[in-house]
Scaffold this motif. Structure first.
Motif, short mmCIF file in Angstrom:
data_model
loop_
_atom_site.label_atom_id
_atom_site.label_comp_id
_atom_site.label_asym_id
_atom_site.label_seq_id
_atom_site.Cartn_x
_atom_site.Cartn_y
_atom_site.Cartn_z
N LEU A 190 -15.09 4.82 -16.86
CA LEU A 190 -14.94 4.29 -15.71
C LEU A 190 -15.75 3.33 -14.95
O LEU A 190 -16.97 3.57 -15.48
N ASP A 191 -15.29 2.93 -13.91
CA ASP A 191 -16.22 2.24 -13.14
C ASP A 191 -16.72 2.65 -11.50
O ASP A 191 -17.19 2.11 -11.39
N ARG A 250 -8.75 6.01 -13.91
CA ARG A 250 -8.45 5.76 -12.60
C ARG A 250 -7.61 6.32 -12.69
O ARG A 250 -6.25 6.11 -13.58
N PHE A 251 -6.93 6.95 -11.56
CA PHE A 251 -5.53 6.80 -10.83
C PHE A 251 -5.12 6.53 -9.49
O PHE A 251 -5.70 6.19 -8.64
N ARG A 252 -4.24 5.89 -9.49
CA ARG A 252 -4.19 4.61 -7.90
C ARG A 252 -2.39 5.13 -7.55
O ARG A 252 -0.96 5.29 -8.31
N CYS A 253 -2.61 6.22 -5.96
CA CYS A 253 -0.37 6.35 -5.30
C CYS A 253 -0.86 5.18 -4.90
O CYS A 253 -1.64 4.39 -4.09
N VAL A 254 0.31 5.12 -4.67
CA VAL A 254 0.70 4.19 -3.83
C VAL A 254 0.96 4.21 -2.44
O VAL A 254 0.59 2.84 -1.76
N ALA A 262 -6.80 6.80 -3.74
CA ALA A 262 -6.79 6.74 -5.47
C ALA A 262 -8.25 7.94 -5.50
O ALA A 262 -8.93 8.60 -5.19
N MET A 263 -8.11 8.05 -7.30
CA MET A 263 -9.59 9.51 -7.37
C MET A 263 -9.58 8.67 -9.34
O MET A 263 -9.15 7.91 -9.60
N PRO A 308 6.71 -2.46 1.10
CA PRO A 308 6.57 -3.23 1.98
C PRO A 308 6.35 -2.55 3.42
O PRO A 308 6.60 -2.91 4.54
N ARG A 309 5.05 -1.82 3.31
CA ARG A 309 4.69 -0.73 4.88
C ARG A 309 3.66 -1.38 4.52
O ARG A 309 2.76 -0.88 5.65
N TRP A 310 2.93 -1.28 3.87
CA TRP A 310 1.29 -1.12 3.38
C TRP A 310 1.01 -2.41 2.46
O TRP A 310 1.84 -2.38 0.95
N PRO A 311 0.15 -3.59 2.72
CA PRO A 311 -0.34 -4.13 1.58
C PRO A 311 -1.09 -3.42 0.22
O PRO A 311 -1.23 -2.44 0.51
N GLN A 312 -1.47 -3.65 -0.49
CA GLN A 312 -1.97 -3.11 -1.83
C GLN A 312 -3.79 -3.61 -2.02
O GLN A 312 -4.16 -3.58 -2.80
N THR A 313 -3.96 -4.49 -1.91
CA THR A 313 -4.85 -5.32 -1.70
C THR A 313 -6.45 -4.30 -1.86
O THR A 313 -7.34 -4.81 -2.54
N THR A 314 -6.40 -2.99 -0.93
CA THR A 314 -7.17 -1.95 -1.38
C THR A 314 -6.54 -1.13 -1.69
O THR A 314 -5.16 -0.06 -1.68
N GLU A 315 -7.78 0.35 -2.15
CA GLU A 315 -7.00 1.65 -2.28
C GLU A 315 -9.12 2.59 -1.79
O GLU A 315 -9.97 1.52 -2.08
N THR A 316 -8.30 3.48 -1.51
CA THR A 316 -9.70 4.79 -1.33
C THR A 316 -9.77 5.41 -2.21
O THR A 316 -8.97 6.28 -2.57
N MET A 317 -11.42 5.86 -2.55
CA MET A 317 -10.98 6.89 -3.04
C MET A 317 -10.85 8.27 -2.19
O MET A 317 -12.23 8.38 -1.33
N ILE A 318 -10.62 9.25 -2.88
CA ILE A 318 -10.91 10.98 -1.86
C ILE A 318 -11.51 11.33 -2.52
O ILE A 318 -13.09 10.96 -3.42
N GLY A 319 -12.57 12.11 -1.71
CA GLY A 319 -13.25 12.44 -1.45
C GLY A 319 -14.68 12.04 -0.89
O GLY A 319 -15.18 12.22 -0.36
N THR A 320 -14.30 10.46 -1.65
CA THR A 320 -15.90 9.88 -0.71
C THR A 320 -15.51 8.85 -0.01
O THR A 320 -16.46 7.89 0.96
N ASN A 321 -14.23 8.86 0.49
CA ASN A 321 -13.71 7.17 1.41
C ASN A 321 -14.03 5.88 0.75
O ASN A 321 -13.94 4.37 1.71
N LYS A 322 -14.52 6.35 -0.12
CA LYS A 322 -14.91 4.58 -0.75
C LYS A 322 -13.79 3.42 -1.56
O LYS A 322 -13.34 3.82 -1.92
N VAL A 323 -14.19 3.16 -0.71
CA VAL A 323 -13.61 1.46 -0.73
C VAL A 323 -13.25 0.29 -1.94
O VAL A 323 -13.94 -0.35 -2.22
N HIS A 324 -12.39 0.17 -2.73
CA HIS A 324 -12.52 -0.86 -4.10
C HIS A 324 -11.49 -1.59 -4.16
O HIS A 324 -9.90 -1.40 -3.52
N ASP A 325 -11.11 -2.85 -4.52
CA ASP A 325 -10.44 -3.71 -4.55
C ASP A 325 -9.63 -3.28 -5.50
O ASP A 325 -9.65 -2.67 -6.68
N THR A 326 -8.56 -3.74 -5.18
CA THR A 326 -7.03 -3.40 -6.15
C THR A 326 -7.29 -4.45 -7.49
O THR A 326 -7.24 -5.42 -7.24
#
Ligand SMILES: Nc1nc2c(c(=O)[nH]1)N[C@H]1C(S)=C(S)[C@@H](COP(=O)(O)O)O[C@H]1N2
Ligand SMILES: [Mo]
Length: 330
Positions: free
Chosen positions: A82-83, A151-155, A159-160, A293-311
């Motif tokens: 994991l990164d 890593r796991f990513r929901c649309v 992410a987790m 169509p309803r949201w960009p996918q450039t970033t993701e947010t980790m559940i629990g910490t709210n840390k944002v990562h680039d997708t």
């Protein structure tokens, strides 16, 4: 445990709370999210009991493996690193998408406890030499087991990062010997309205949940059948007794609580694609450059910490899977 309402930080961010389904109006979703009177969740407050602590509370009950389970835990596969920090178990276990048990991500884990996961039969059929129907514990006893940190990513852009236990799908497909005519693999989840509150509601969704992959995707080493997480059986809300994990694709490609795997010649229909084809394609590979169509996918947010990562393209698993898509537009 005190019934204190602590809003999860990520719930308060409207972007990451947007549900997969457009059928839920913004208004009614906010209402139900606001009404979430959950007990304290992990990762935010100090002094919580560990999920497997002596004091059995509702959550640790749900994490207990059933008696006589054939579950075993294998070695961690060192290939998958994991990164980012692993998501806390309790956080992952209380923020789920499992529409069979309702559309509220913070609530459906409770409803999922009504699913009976023993006995449980899995049928593998279709274009195979040796069709197979077997009991989950027989399956668990006869398949290898390893742990993988994925890593796991929901649309929806949450992410987790979690430690799954299980085996590559390919190891199971090898047992049934797919025929050369088999080009796709279809997955079907359980259909039990008497146990699943979301399946009782008429009209909205076409139960049971169904998904699909190409045979090349399904036999790629990364494509994983998870039978456990965090070193024990899957809690029901994560898709017990077995679910698919396809880490380079959006989370909905991994069907939970699977009862049937079918090898087909034609591309199978998929649950979300049938509901909203414009939003959920068959391939659904994680791609920062392909906005939903309803949201960009450039970033993701980790559940629990709210840390944002680039997708990352293919959720960072390009070295394993980019060869599957040469020359194709997905
Ligand atoms: N049967 C079934 N499988 C499903 C879903 C579902 O509603 N029903 N939701 C999908 C979606 S949208 C996601 S993001 C993941 C969530 O997995 P988790 O709750 O274990 O994190 O399960 C996927 N598999
Ligand atoms: Mo999702």
């Amino acid at each position: 445990m005190a019934n204190i309402h602590v809003p999860r930080i990520w719930d308060s961010d409207r972007h990451y709370a947007t549900p997969e389904s457009v059928f839920e109006s913004r208004r009614s979703f906010l209402k139900s999210a606001g009404a979430t009177g959950l007990a304290i969740t992990g990762g935010l407050l100090p002094g919580l009991k560990s999920a497997m602590g002596d004091d059995a509370d509702e959550l640790s009950e749900s994490l207990k493996p059933p008696a006589d389970s054939g579950f075993k835990i294998g070695d961690r596969n060192a290939q998958f690193e994991l990164d980012r920090p692993m998501t806390k178990e309790r956080v992952a276990a209380q923020y789920n998408n499992f529409y069979e048990f309702g559309v509220n991500k913070a609530q459906c884990w409770r409803n999922a406890q009504s699913l009976t996961t023993r006995p449980w039969l899995i049928e593998i059929a279709g274009l195979v030499e040796k069709p197979l129907t077997l009991d989950i514990d027989e399956l668990l006893r006869t398949m290898p087991s390893e742990e993988r940190l994925y890593r796991f990513r929901c649309v929806e852009r949450w992410a987790m990062a979690v430690p799954w236990t299980g085996f590559p799908l390919r190891a199971l497909l090898d047992r049934v010997r797919p025929l050369s005519a088999a080009k796709y693999v279809r997955f079907v989840s359980f259909h039990r309205p008497e146990q699943a509150v979301g399946q009782k509601m008429p009209g909205r969704y076409q139960w049971p949940y169904y998904e699909g992959l190409t045979i090349e995707e399904a036999t790629n080493d990364l494509c994983f059948v998870a039978t456990g997480v965090y070193g024990h059986d899957l809690p029901k809300q994560h898709g017990a007794p077995l679910r698919l994990v396809v880490p380079w694709k959006y989370g909905y490609k991994g069907a939970k609580s699977v009862v049937k795997i079918e090898l087909t010649a034609k591309q199978p229909k998929t649950f979300w694609n049938d509901l909203q084809a414009r939003e959920y394609g068959f391939f659904s590979n994680v791609d920062p450059n392909k906005p939903h169509p309803r949201w960009p996918q450039t970033t993701e947010t980790m559940i629990g910490t709210n840390k944002v990562h680039d997708t990352q393209i293919y959720n960072g698993y390009g070295q394993f899977v980019s060869n599957l898509y040469q020359g194709d537009e997905h």
